[in-house]
Design an enzyme around this catalytic site. Structure first.
Site, PDB file in Angstrom:
ATOM      1  N   SER A 185      -8.092   0.749   5.115  1.00  0.00           N
ATOM      2  CA  SER A 185      -7.385   1.610   4.184  1.00  0.00           C
ATOM      3  C   SER A 185      -6.560   0.831   3.155  1.00  0.00           C
ATOM      4  CB  SER A 185      -6.450   2.550   4.962  1.00  0.00           C
ATOM      5  OG  SER A 185      -5.457   1.833   5.678  1.00  0.00           O
TER       6      SER A 185
ATOM      7  N   LYS B 257       0.833  -1.201   0.000  1.00  0.00           N
ATOM      8  CA  LYS B 257       0.000   0.000   0.000  1.00  0.00           C
ATOM      9  C   LYS B 257       0.870   1.255   0.000  1.00  0.00           C
ATOM     10  CE  LYS B 257      -2.383   0.861   3.795  1.00  0.00           C
ATOM     11  NZ  LYS B 257      -3.229   0.649   4.991  1.00  0.00           N
TER      12      LYS B 257
ATOM     13  N   SER C   9      -7.986  -2.212   8.789  1.00  0.00           N
ATOM     14  CA  SER C   9      -7.535  -1.846   7.446  1.00  0.00           C
ATOM     15  C   SER C   9      -6.886  -2.966   6.662  1.00  0.00           C
ATOM     16  CB  SER C   9      -6.572  -0.658   7.520  1.00  0.00           C
ATOM     17  OG  SER C   9      -7.245   0.500   7.935  1.00  0.00           O
TER      18      SER C   9
END
Length: 501
Positions: A159, A84, A183
């Site tokens: 996320s 990420k 997340s």
């Protein structure tokens, strides 16, 4: 090896095939680059690629395969991975979804990224996230919004939503995510794959932006999103352990999931938190998991945990109590001035450089302060009591089955209407407990179902062993029917690599 087999295999199986010279690293990378080319125009998950550099690294890996004894090759030799955007990857964007950081390029690797590379893994690129990693929809003003590969009208989660969508679509074998409130687990659930939130402090989050401060280093965890459960423990073995930088890291106590005797395990089925009703589909998935484990010899008990009704307060108070002086609003402002109410008005007109969820979180973070130090302190103590209650219930050999979320993946924007359902995952962060998210097939609409498996601190081996048993019985990841493997051979494009200006 046929591309379809490559795109459905575990990282460990492919690493073994490389060692046995049944497939090359380059063939594996080309298959996954082709898959990303196919799906990314729809899901917008990979925001910046390094395909050419990765293919060169694959060629180097293949040369090493031919010159080194198979047993001397590192565990993830020649295997691609993605990470990420919040985790530093040298030469790649590290925006964390914040407009003020849109031109920032990392000059070194986060600890977990470095450890994966040292273990032979090859970075394909970085993926989309929510703004500063603090919302359950991966959408921001830099990269836009990520869509769910099973149904693009639904959220991919946040996320680490880009990672979830890439792994769920078959574009990535293993994804590196981070988790402060779900997340890793929500994107894994919404996209039909496995995710593991390690015991607090087990994996350093050094190199993550926003950085974890003080006790928050136990609440913010870095971990895997994977299409096969077999990859979870090898991944943890590579990335776990103190790095000499994070002061709240702990020494790993990782065993072999194959040695876990499920007949000695007690499975506690906790149907919900008493705040939000759980969809019947999710209830059925949880009960199916309980039956599988009972058939494997485990003892099943059903429990209520009344203190879970305070999950939102506990998570917020403990996170605030464990942090430093820098607030989320400070991070959003990035050294400038930010007036959330004014920006919310601009956002309503489409004129703000901030996302609405990020602005609302600037206001929500003030709640512990508004409660007053005495009341906030009582809520923190309630959190410590809940931790003791859960660990006493679970003991050394118990696991807790808990809904991953009250419903399957919601439609885009729907979480804004009832914004606190994420506490189903968030509460375990401040409990510091390991949790494995396990896919449990698809519902009648083709949307993934799943369940969380939690255990006492340092019992990561136990939750992963349960995940392996559930995968064996139920089947684990089911690739999205809308993306048949036979169409995944094209070379990837670079269409999603430019920030939105």
């Amino acid at each position: 090896m046929h591309p379809d087999r490559i795109l459905s295999s575990s990282a460990m199986a492919l690493a073994g095939a490389i060692r046995d010279r049944e497939v090359t690293s380059r063939e594996i990378l080309e298959a996954h680059i082709g898959r990303i080319s196919q799906v990314n125009p729809t899901i917008n998950a990979l925001v910046k690629d390094r395909f050419d550099a990765a293919l060169q690294e694959a060629r180097d890996a293949d040369e090493k395969t031919g010159s080194v004894h198979r047993d001397d090759l590192p565990p993830f030799h020649g295997i691609p991975f993605t990470a990420k955007d919040a985790l530093r990857c040298a030469g790649m964007p590290n925006t964390s979804g914040l407009w003020a950081r849109r031109d920032l390029i990392a000059d070194d690797d986060a600890t977990a990224v470095k450890r994966l590379k040292n273990a032979g893994a090859i970075l394909l690129g970085v993926s989309n996230i929510s703004e500063l990693c603090m919302w359950m929809e991966s959408s921001n003003k830099v990269w836009g919004r990520t869509n769910n590969p099973y149904d693009p009208t639904r959220t991919a989660g946040g996320s680490s939503g880009g990672e979830g969508a890439l792994v769920g679509s078959g574009g990535s074998i293993i994804g590196l995510g981070s988790d402060v409130g779900g997340s890793i687990r929500m994107p894994a659930f919404f996209n039909g794959v496995f995710g593991h939130k390690p015991t607090g402090g087990l994996v350093p989050s050094t190199g993550h932006y926003p950085p974890a401060r003080n006790r928050q280093q136990r609440y913010v965890t870095t971990g895997p999103i994977a299409r096969r459960a077999a990859d979870l423990m090898p991944f943890l073995r590579v990335v776990a352990g103190p790095d000499g930088i994070e002061e709240h890291s702990i020494e790993p106590a990782l065993g072999d999931p194959a040695t876990i005797d499920l007949s000695r395990t007690t499975v506690y089925v906790v149907p919900g938190n008493g705040i939000f009703a759980v969809d019947p589909r999710m209830q059925a998935a949880q009960e199916s998991a309980a039956r599988v484990l009972e058939d494997a010899g485990a003892r099943v008990e059903r429990r209520q945990v009344p203190a879970l009704k305070r999950s939102a307060e506990i998570w917020s108070a403990m996170l605030h109590d464990g942090g430093g002086s820098e607030t989320f609003q400070d991070l959003m402002a990035a050294g400038g001035e930010l007036k959330p109410l004014r920006e919310i008005g601009k956002a309503a007109l489409g004129r703000s450089r901030y996302t609405l969820p990020g602005l609302l979180l600037c206001l929500f973070e003030r709640v512990p302060t508004l409660l007053g130090s005495e009341r906030a302190g009582r809520i923190v103590q309630l959190g410590h009591q809940l931790r003791r209650e859960l660990e006493a219930m679970l003991g050394d050999d118990g696991v807790m089955l808990f809904p991953s979320y009250p419903t399957p993946a919601p439609k885009h924007y729907a979480p804004m209407l009832v914004p606190f359902k994420w506490v189903y995952t968030a509460i375990f962060n401040v409990m510091e407990m390991p949790v494995t998210q396990v896919p449990m097939g698809l519902d009648e609409r083709g949307v993934p179902l799943g369940v969380q498996v939690a255990a006492r601190r340092q019992a990561d081996t136990l939750t992963i062993a349960v995940a392996l048993e559930l995968e064996r019985a139920v089947g684990g990841w089911t690739p999205p029917p809308r993306w048949p493997f036979a169409r995944s051979s094209k070379r990837a494009s670079r269409g999603a690599s430019t920030p939105r200006r």
